[in-house]
Design a protein around this motif. Structure first.
Motif, PDB file in Angstrom:
ATOM      1  N   UNK A  93     -18.377   4.075 -15.460  1.00 49.81           N
ATOM      2  CA  UNK A  93     -18.622   3.567 -14.109  1.00 49.81           C
ATOM      3  C   UNK A  93     -17.362   3.611 -13.250  1.00 49.81           C
ATOM      4  N   UNK A  94     -16.190   3.432 -13.855  1.00 48.15           N
ATOM      5  CA  UNK A  94     -14.943   3.349 -13.091  1.00 48.15           C
ATOM      6  C   UNK A  94     -14.013   4.538 -13.361  1.00 48.15           C
ATOM      7  N   UNK A  95     -14.588   5.654 -13.785  1.00 49.53           N
ATOM      8  CA  UNK A  95     -13.744   6.772 -14.215  1.00 49.53           C
ATOM      9  C   UNK A  95     -12.897   7.353 -13.094  1.00 49.53           C
ATOM     10  N   UNK A  96     -13.346   7.303 -11.850  1.00 51.66           N
ATOM     11  CA  UNK A  96     -12.545   7.869 -10.761  1.00 51.66           C
ATOM     12  C   UNK A  96     -11.298   7.039 -10.471  1.00 51.66           C
ATOM     13  N   UNK A  97     -11.254   5.792 -10.969  1.00 50.94           N
ATOM     14  CA  UNK A  97     -10.046   4.972 -10.781  1.00 50.94           C
ATOM     15  C   UNK A  97      -8.889   5.463 -11.645  1.00 50.94           C
ATOM     16  N   UNK A  98      -9.141   6.427 -12.515  1.00 52.10           N
ATOM     17  CA  UNK A  98      -8.047   7.036 -13.272  1.00 52.10           C
ATOM     18  C   UNK A  98      -7.122   7.840 -12.354  1.00 52.10           C
ATOM     19  N   UNK A  99      -7.603   8.180 -11.179  1.00 51.33           N
ATOM     20  CA  UNK A  99      -6.799   8.923 -10.206  1.00 51.33           C
ATOM     21  C   UNK A  99      -5.936   7.932  -9.436  1.00 51.33           C
ATOM     22  N   UNK A 100      -4.615   8.094  -9.527  1.00 44.88           N
ATOM     23  CA  UNK A 100      -3.690   7.118  -8.945  1.00 44.88           C
ATOM     24  C   UNK A 100      -3.897   6.937  -7.446  1.00 44.88           C
ATOM     25  N   UNK A 101      -4.017   8.043  -6.715  1.00 45.52           N
ATOM     26  CA  UNK A 101      -4.180   7.936  -5.265  1.00 45.52           C
ATOM     27  C   UNK A 101      -5.435   7.151  -4.900  1.00 45.52           C
ATOM     28  N   UNK A 102      -6.500   7.353  -5.665  1.00 43.85           N
ATOM     29  CA  UNK A 102      -7.738   6.641  -5.366  1.00 43.85           C
ATOM     30  C   UNK A 102      -7.615   5.155  -5.708  1.00 43.85           C
ATOM     31  N   UNK A 103      -6.893   4.813  -6.773  1.00 49.41           N
ATOM     32  CA  UNK A 103      -6.650   3.401  -7.102  1.00 49.41           C
ATOM     33  C   UNK A 103      -5.936   2.700  -5.958  1.00 49.41           C
ATOM     34  N   UNK A 104      -4.905   3.341  -5.437  1.00 53.57           N
ATOM     35  CA  UNK A 104      -4.175   2.745  -4.308  1.00 53.57           C
ATOM     36  C   UNK A 104      -5.098   2.568  -3.106  1.00 53.57           C
TER      37      UNK A 104
ATOM     38  N   UNK B 152     -13.859   6.552  10.394  1.00 53.39           N
ATOM     39  CA  UNK B 152     -14.969   6.607   9.429  1.00 53.39           C
ATOM     40  C   UNK B 152     -15.174   8.006   8.839  1.00 53.39           C
ATOM     41  N   UNK B 153     -15.331   9.071   9.660  1.00 56.87           N
ATOM     42  CA  UNK B 153     -15.501  10.392   9.026  1.00 56.87           C
ATOM     43  C   UNK B 153     -14.262  10.850   8.274  1.00 56.87           C
ATOM     44  N   UNK B 154     -13.090  10.429   8.752  1.00 57.13           N
ATOM     45  CA  UNK B 154     -11.860  10.795   8.051  1.00 57.13           C
ATOM     46  C   UNK B 154     -11.809  10.125   6.689  1.00 57.13           C
ATOM     47  N   UNK B 155     -12.115   8.830   6.647  1.00 59.29           N
ATOM     48  CA  UNK B 155     -12.100   8.087   5.377  1.00 59.29           C
ATOM     49  C   UNK B 155     -13.131   8.629   4.400  1.00 59.29           C
ATOM     50  N   UNK B 156     -14.336   8.910   4.886  1.00 58.98           N
ATOM     51  CA  UNK B 156     -15.391   9.392   3.997  1.00 58.98           C
ATOM     52  C   UNK B 156     -15.038  10.751   3.392  1.00 58.98           C
ATOM     53  N   UNK B 157     -14.512  11.653   4.196  1.00 57.01           N
ATOM     54  CA  UNK B 157     -14.164  12.980   3.691  1.00 57.01           C
ATOM     55  C   UNK B 157     -12.867  12.960   2.887  1.00 57.01           C
ATOM     56  N   UNK B 158     -12.026  11.938   3.083  1.00 61.16           N
ATOM     57  CA  UNK B 158     -10.766  11.829   2.355  1.00 61.16           C
ATOM     58  C   UNK B 158     -11.011  11.513   0.877  1.00 61.16           C
ATOM     59  N   UNK B 159     -12.128  10.860   0.571  1.00 56.08           N
ATOM     60  CA  UNK B 159     -12.433  10.528  -0.828  1.00 56.08           C
ATOM     61  C   UNK B 159     -12.469  11.788  -1.678  1.00 56.08           C
ATOM     62  N   UNK B 160     -13.100  12.858  -1.161  1.00 55.16           N
ATOM     63  CA  UNK B 160     -13.162  14.114  -1.896  1.00 55.16           C
ATOM     64  C   UNK B 160     -11.785  14.714  -2.135  1.00 55.16           C
ATOM     65  N   UNK B 161     -10.873  14.546  -1.198  1.00 61.72           N
ATOM     66  CA  UNK B 161      -9.514  15.071  -1.368  1.00 61.72           C
ATOM     67  C   UNK B 161      -8.758  14.315  -2.448  1.00 61.72           C
ATOM     68  N   UNK B 162      -9.058  13.049  -2.622  1.00 58.26           N
ATOM     69  CA  UNK B 162      -8.349  12.258  -3.624  1.00 58.26           C
ATOM     70  C   UNK B 162      -8.829  12.548  -5.040  1.00 58.26           C
TER      71      UNK B 162
END
Length: 424
Positions: free
Chosen positions: A6-17, A125-135
């Protein structure tokens, strides 16, 4: 559900921050939503029209400017854009704080600052939503998107509950002050990221025009039908920022604490719905999206008939679960069905349709609430959601887009890797 999964994407440091900063910032935002609504209702003797007007002012820029915000997101560094947006939002909060501290705040000033915040949000909002994919990349995108919904819902649980307590004890000033400070948490998190670990899509060729993004969505029937359903529900069903406070104050005559707790019930259900979405591994089907829309409509209509404050809280929790379930399923179907090079513009279109339709819905609710009461608005909105879901499902079935396999994904940009293709 396996917690590690469930929390596997939190392994990415940038996404955790990113998540850590957003929990603080979004909690502050929802605290101010409660404070703003309370201020408007207090200044206008519980006027539904005034509250609807302020809500419409806040979301009107989403309707007018978000497509341009998506174009900016596709062309420029999303991390830097988000830093600028959060600093601008902090300034809006500080301006409202000064007015409240001087006991000089008026409804038109609240409306003006709400409009300014809406302008910022049309880019954020669109910047934040699309930024998730970059992280996190496309392989983890469904999970990261669901977790984003979870932290948003968690903040929406904590924010209104804390706001209700603070308003009851010390007024709206401390709430707004905390919100102004909370934006700095997101700025700090963004600044602490490692830019070299971001998976940026190639910049769009030429000028990256808005109409290219619109054409891209139009040429994908599976995406287009989903966007149509989002638009219909956005007008008739997603008016909870207006209907929940009206239900609390005009039907159950709640005090500030109960006012916040009713909002918290809705947000608690949304949090559970978001956590349930973390199990998703692939693009949801059209049937999943329409089923979620049907559930939302039934529960919203039932909320309009709630016999007591306790029953309303339970039904609002279930409605929140269904609302985030639909929003996430629609978001994933749209986001994983478009080329990453167009993702900012397509998600901007999604945002315009979902949140930009709020001014229309808010004004409609403000008018109808005077004639039918908020109970009638909720019941009618729920019925309309059911009808819209059935109609879009029928059209998709006739045209063969509801049951056929989703079209193959377009080519991903260099840097994502062929093994990371999102499955459709």
């Amino acid at each position: 559900m396996n917690a590690t999964h469930a929390f596997r994407s939190l392994a990415v440091r940038n996404f955790r921050l990113f998540v850590a900063g957003q929990i603080v910032s979004v909690a502050g935002t929802w605290m101010t939503v409660v404070a703003q609504d309370w201020l408007v209702l207090s200044l206008t003797d519980d006027s539904a029209t005034a509250l609807g007007t302020v809500t419409a002012l806040q979301f009107t820029p989403m309707l007018l400017l978000t497509l341009y915000g998506g174009r900016l997101a596709d062309r420029h560094d999303k991390r830097r854009l988000l830093v600028g947006c959060n600093l601008a939002s902090a300034l809006c909060a500080l301006a409202l704080l000064v007015l409240v501290a001087r006991d000089a705040v008026t409804v038109w000033q609240i409306g003006l600052l709400a409009f300014c915040l809406g302008v910022v949000n049309s880019v954020e909002v669109p910047t934040r939503m699309s930024f998730v994919g970059e992280m996190v990349g496309p392989e983890l995108l469904p999970n990261a998107s669901a977790l984003s919904g979870a932290y948003f819902s968690l903040a929406r649980v904590l924010g209104p509950a804390l706001a209700g307590l603070l308003i009851a004890g010390w007024g709206t000033g401390p709430v707004i002050a905390l919100n102004a400070a909370s934006y700095l948490a997101t700025v700090a998190a963004l600044r602490a990221m490692r830019p070299g670990e971001l998976l940026r899509a190639a910049p769009p060729a030429g000028r990256g025009r808005i109409r290219d993004g619109l054409r891209h969505a139009r040429d994908r029937p599976d995406v287009l039908h989903c966007l149509v359903l989002v638009g219909l529900l956005g007008v008739v069903g997603f008016n909870f920022q207006l209907t929940v406070p009206l239900l609390a104050k005009t039907v159950f005559h709640a005090d500030a604490t109960s006012f916040g707790l009713l909002s918290t019930a809705f947000a608690g259900g949304a949090l559970l719905g978001a956590l349930a979405g973390t199990a998703r591994r692939e693009r949801p089907s059209a049937r999943t999206v329409t089923t979620a829309a049907l559930g939302l409509g039934v529960l919203e209509a039932a909320t309009g008939r709630a016999p007591s404050h306790a029953a309303a809280a339970v039904l609002l929790a279930l409605t929140g679960f269904a609302a985030i379930g639909f929003a996430q399923a629609a978001n994933h179907r749209v986001q994983l069905g478009c080329d990453p090079g167009f993702r900012g513009r397509v998600l901007a279109l999604y945002t315009v349709i979902l949140q930009g339709s709020t001014p229309l819905g808010a004004l409609l609710v403000g008018v109808l609430a005077r004639e039918l009461g908020v109970r009638g608005v909720l019941f009618g909105g729920g019925v309309c959601c059911v009808v819209a879901a059935l109609a879009v499902h029928a059209v998709g079935h006739v045209r063969g887009t509801g049951s056929r396999p989703a079209v193959s994904l377009v080519k991903l940009p260099r840097g994502f890797g062929q093994g990371d293709r999102a499955r459709s």
